[in-house]
Scaffold this active site. Structure first.
Site, PDB file in Angstrom:
ATOM      1  N   ASN A 200      27.762  72.356  19.213  1.00 22.44           N
ATOM      2  CA  ASN A 200      28.417  73.659  19.391  1.00 22.44           C
ATOM      3  C   ASN A 200      27.483  74.614  20.128  1.00 22.44           C
ATOM      4  OD1 ASN A 200      26.742  75.114  17.376  1.00 22.44           O
ATOM      5  ND2 ASN A 200      27.686  73.635  15.996  1.00 22.44           N
ATOM      6  N   ASP A 296      29.318  69.813   2.802  1.00 23.64           N
ATOM      7  CA  ASP A 296      29.022  71.243   2.958  1.00 23.64           C
ATOM      8  C   ASP A 296      27.673  71.566   2.316  1.00 23.64           C
ATOM      9  OD1 ASP A 296      29.041  74.165   2.577  1.00 23.64           O
ATOM     10  OD2 ASP A 296      31.030  73.963   3.459  1.00 23.64           O
ATOM     11  N   LYS A 327      35.661  82.171   1.322  1.00 26.40           N
ATOM     12  CA  LYS A 327      34.474  81.294   1.324  1.00 26.40           C
ATOM     13  C   LYS A 327      33.479  81.718   0.261  1.00 26.40           C
ATOM     14  CE  LYS A 327      34.968  79.965   6.059  1.00 26.40           C
ATOM     15  NZ  LYS A 327      34.556  80.098   7.432  1.00 26.40           N
TER      16      LYS A 327
HETATM   17  O1  C5P Z   1      33.297  76.895   5.984  1.00 24.86           O
HETATM   18  P1  C5P Z   1      32.517  77.308   7.168  1.00 24.86           P
HETATM   19  O2  C5P Z   1      31.957  76.151   7.958  1.00 24.86           O
HETATM   20  O3  C5P Z   1      33.197  78.311   8.056  1.00 24.86           O
HETATM   21  O4  C5P Z   1      31.279  78.112   6.548  1.00 24.86           O
HETATM   22  C1  C5P Z   1      30.224  78.564   7.322  1.00 24.86           C
HETATM   23  C2  C5P Z   1      28.991  78.582   6.474  1.00 24.86           C
HETATM   24  O5  C5P Z   1      28.838  77.328   5.819  1.00 24.86           O
HETATM   25  C3  C5P Z   1      27.722  78.772   7.273  1.00 24.86           C
HETATM   26  O6  C5P Z   1      26.803  79.501   6.475  1.00 24.86           O
HETATM   27  C4  C5P Z   1      27.230  77.355   7.500  1.00 24.86           C
HETATM   28  O7  C5P Z   1      25.820  77.299   7.663  1.00 24.86           O
HETATM   29  C5  C5P Z   1      27.664  76.672   6.233  1.00 24.86           C
HETATM   30  N1  C5P Z   1      28.010  75.256   6.388  1.00 24.86           N
HETATM   31  C6  C5P Z   1      27.250  74.305   5.728  1.00 24.86           C
HETATM   32  N2  C5P Z   1      27.554  72.985   5.816  1.00 24.86           N
HETATM   33  C7  C5P Z   1      28.612  72.575   6.534  1.00 24.86           C
HETATM   34  C8  C5P Z   1      29.407  73.508   7.212  1.00 24.86           C
HETATM   35  C9  C5P Z   1      29.093  74.862   7.116  1.00 24.86           C
HETATM   36  O8  C5P Z   1      26.271  74.695   5.085  1.00 24.86           O
HETATM   37  N3  C5P Z   1      28.869  71.283   6.594  1.00 24.86           N
END
Ligand code: C5P
Length: 395
Positions: A200, A296, A327
């Site tokens: 990204n 996550d 979130k």
């Molecule tokens: O749910 P989303 O991806 O939008 O959330 C963003 C947050 O979650 C950011 O702080 C990102 O660093 C974290 N994140 C994570 N692991 C993932 C995806 C997102 O820690 N696999």
């Protein structure tokens, strides 16, 4: 306060007055060239202290010499910082009082450049400034506008009131002294085959700015980052990773040992289910690549018992507050910092950002500012909420 040769030195006189009004103690060191623009007596009257001008002066060395002066300061600001002085700083000269002070200092250093726009844009100056930034020097300005030489462009010293605001956030607040902060930053790369990956647009700028702000606030900082072009500040622990899985491992191996975790990385949400050890051939007209969800990291950190104070980021293109608050609840975070994507000046790869920050029973908007400034404000906020949470848990 260091004053070098530039017409903007008259503004530094006003800044000195404003700092005194705010309760700061100010000592002024001037270069020879600075004294061509504003007299030392002006600064003596405004600072209430004798002005320092000589490196090797028996009388001053017996009183407050250059090393003790460098140790005395909590923060040094060079305003205006001329192109010549910036070059001297970068080269590490110590042949006059002010450059010797800067070399001997252990406190934070900020500079407010002021010069002709072509001098500012010259690659020599730009390279010098970039190098100083790598060393942790804060570059405040310059502003855009009409210059004393009659030209227009970047080169105006920031106004005293603006510099004052910056200084408030720079003086090494110490709000995280004794605490440790683990930060994840940058993108991840999900390998498809030996030559390709999914990734990204994250530059890591925000995460690195947060790491620097946390260091300045006195924290012990661990940084786990994906592939980035920028040079991270020197942290207590720095781990470079590539994929979401590697980042997951690196963060979870350490998070329990930290007081605070800030997930500023743009972690891939999906990764190819299969890695092809050979380069994928261009045979079919269409190609489908099955992806599976990544674990996550943020949610996993928040599930550690007991969890560090956990802060997430959310980049949202619509309904910012609802999604961000969702979130905050679902991932059981202490705080979430959301930015609206789609704006030219915020988010990925930009030097500026604006954030809406939410926690269980509150929220605040941090309006558009440099990522450095936003990071400072965010760190102050995290420190406040961290201490608030800990005082309710221990009371
Ligand atoms: O749910 P989303 O991806 O939008 O959330 C963003 C947050 O979650 C950011 O702080 C990102 O660093 C974290 N994140 C994570 N692991 C993932 C995806 C997102 O820690 N696999």
């Amino acid at each position: 306060m260091g004053v070098t040769g530039g017409i903007a030195a008259y503004k530094t006189a006003e800044l000195t007055r404003l700092l005194r009004v705010e309760g700061a103690e100010v000592r002024v060191a001037m270069t020879e060239a600075a004294m061509q623009f504003v007299g030392a007596l002006t600064f003596q009257a405004l600072s209430g202290n004798p002005v320092h001008t000589q490196l090797l002066d028996a009388q001053t060395e017996a009183g407050m010499g250059h090393i003790s002066l460098a140790r005395w300061a909590d923060l040094i600001l060079i305003a205006p910082a001329s192109a010549d002085f910036i070059a001297r700083l970068r080269a590490g000269f110590a042949s006059d009082l002010l450059s010797a002070l800067c070399l001997a200092r252990t406190c934070p250093l900020a500079i407010a450049p002021a010069m002709n726009q072509a001098m500012w844009k010259h690659p020599a100056t730009q390279e010098n400034v970039a190098r100083l930034t790598d060393w942790g020097v804060q570059i405040l300005g310059p502003a855009q506008g009409s210059l004393a030489c009659g030209e227009e462009g970047p080169g105006r010293m920031l106004e005293p009131s603006v510099l004052l605001q910056h200084l408030a956030g720079l003086s090494g607040s110490g709000v995280l002294t004794g605490l440790s902060v683990l930060i994840s930053a940058g993108p991840t790369r999900e390998p498809l085959d030996p030559v390709r990956y999914l990734s990204n647009r994250s530059s890591g700028k925000m995460g690195l700015a947060i790491a620097l702000a946390a260091l300045r606030a006195g924290a012990k900082v661990g940084l786990v980052h994906g592939p980035i072009a920028l040079k991270p500040p020197r942290c207590h622990e720095q781990i470079q990773v590539e994929s979401a899985q590697e980042m997951h491992r690196a963060v979870l191996e350490r998070a329990a040992a930290y007081d605070i975790y800030i997930g500023a990385a743009a972690v891939a949400d999906y990764t190819p289910m299969q890695y092809s050890s050979q380069k994928i051939k261009k045979t079919d007209d269409k190609l489908s690549i099955p992806l599976s969800k990544t674990a996550d990291i943020l949610a996993a950190v928040a599930q550690i018992a007991p969890p560090p104070f956990t802060v997430g980021f959310a980049a949202e293109s619509e309904d910012l507050e609802n999604y961000a608050r969702g979130k905050l609840q679902n991932k059981k975070l202490d705080m979430i910092a959301a930015n609206a994507i789609g704006n030219d000046n915020t988010g990925f790869n930009s030097d500026t950002n604006a954030l809406s920050v939410f926690w269980q029973d509150g929220s605040i908007v941090l309006p558009l500012a440099s990522k450095t400034r936003i990071a400072e404000q965010l760190i102050n906020l995290i420190a406040q909420r961290f201490h608030a949470k800990n005082s309710t848990q221990t009371s």
